[in-house]
Structures are given as structure tokens and as C-alpha cells.
Enzyme design. Structure first.
Site: not given
Length: 194
Positions: A59, A61, A87-88, A91, A129, A131, A170, A172
Site C-alpha cells: 500500500g 505512504g 512492501c508496506l 514495514q 515501489n 519510499g 514485490h 508477485e
């Protein structure tokens, strides 16, 4: 509301949807029923589905703004149900386990980021992808699973005693190579038998 995808499998994976990519669902549906729940579902609501495993999705942000998700994942960590973050989701899992995250100066973007698996020293070309990254000062019982070959940032974590794993990239996403498909197979093998 939850969305159910039924395949007739004996396994059920609950996906905590923080902005999940459909190809993650497609990969899970190869070996499991999937129940997709909103990011703000409680641990108790998730456990009512009797999942064999739980995936925390990707996701956008800053992961630290998802206080409720972090709190509920932290509660889920007290169980022995396999947790997998992408990914998110990686974290969020790190924060739920007592770790920290920070904003990268430029972020990682693109389909050609080299990541080295810590145990094998094998390098995989991966898609990114994001930050934000996981702080390298990891909590007890958490170790790096993958490291970015370009800048040394953590690209995956594993718990040494519980079936908790996560990757920053990722697996996938397959713009060409499908080198990291094995990560879904690893999750499949860890699914808890009820």
C-alpha cells in the site's frame, strides 16, 4: 466489508488490505481460499475466520500512520499463525514486532533492484515501489532475509522462532523474471494446519 474468494482449498489466508495488488491475490489463490479484510479490522475479527495464514499487503505512504493496523498485527504476533508481509506490509510487521522504519532519501522504484538473500548470498532481480525502509537496528529474534545490493537497506525480514516473514519488494510482480515466485511457495509451506 470482507471479500471472500473461494477455491475449494483446505487452506484460508486472510489478507489485510492496505492497498493490495490483484496479482498478490492471484498468487495466493493458487493454493488457498482468500478472505480480504480492510486495514482497520481487529485481530479478533481476523481470527474469527480461523486463518491458516495472514498476509499484510502492500500500500502507499508512511507505515507509521497506520497505528490501528500496527496495533492489531502486534496482537496477531502473539499467536503462532504464519504472517507474511509485502512492501508496506513488511514495514507494518517490523513496527508491530518492535522495530522502526525511516524515509529513504530517494526511494526504490523500478523492476531491476538487486536483492541478496542473506542465507544463500544469491542475488535476485526484484520489483520495487516504496519510499520507506526498515531500520537495520532490528528487534530481538528478527533477522534480515534480503539486503539491497545497491544501498544495503533491508529488503526482507524473518523471525527466528515464529513463522513471520516479509519482503520489501514485490514477488508477485513479474515484468520478465519470476525469480522470487518461491516466496509464495515458502508461505504456502508454512500455513498452519487447523
Amino acid at each position: 466489508n470482507p471479500i471472500e474468494y473461494t477455491t475449494g482449498s483446505e487452506n484460508t489466508v486472510v489478507v489485510i488490505d492496505c492497498g493490495v495488488k490483484f496479482n498478490i491475490l492471484r498468487n495466493l489463490l493458487k493454493f488457498s481460499n482468500v478472505i480480504r479484510v480492510p486495514y482497520n479490522f481487529t485481530a479478533e475479527e481476523i481470527l474469527e475466520f480461523k486463518p491458516n495464514g495472514i498476509l499484510i499487503s502492500n500500500g502507499p505512504g508512511d507505515p507509521k500512520i497506520l497505528n490501528k493496523t500496527i496495533k492489531e498485527v502486534s496482537s496477531l504476533c502473539s499467536y503462532n499463525i504464519p504472517l507474511f508481509g509485502i512492501c508496506l506490509g513488511s514495514q507494518i510487521l517490523a513496527l508491530a514486532l518492535g522495530g522502526d522504519t525511516y524515509k529513504l532519501k530517494y526511494g526504490h522504484r523500478g523492476q531491476n533492484q538487486p536483492c541478496i538473500e542473506s542465507s544463500t548470498k544469491k542475488c535476485y532481480i526484484t520489483s520495487h515501489n516504496h519510499g520507506y525502509a526498515i531500520d537495520p537496528n532490528l528487534p530481538q529474534n528478527i533477522e534480515p532475509w534480503f539486503i539491497n545490493a545497491n544501498d544495503g537497506t533491508i529488503e526482507g525480514i524473518s523471525h527466528t522462532k515464529k513463522p513471520f516473514n516479509a519482503v520489501q519488494f514485490h514477488p508477485e510482480h513479474c515484468p520478465g523474471p519470476t525469480d522470487t515466485d518461491f516466496i509464495f511457495n515458502n508461505f504456502k509451506k508454512e500455513l498452519k494446519k487447523i
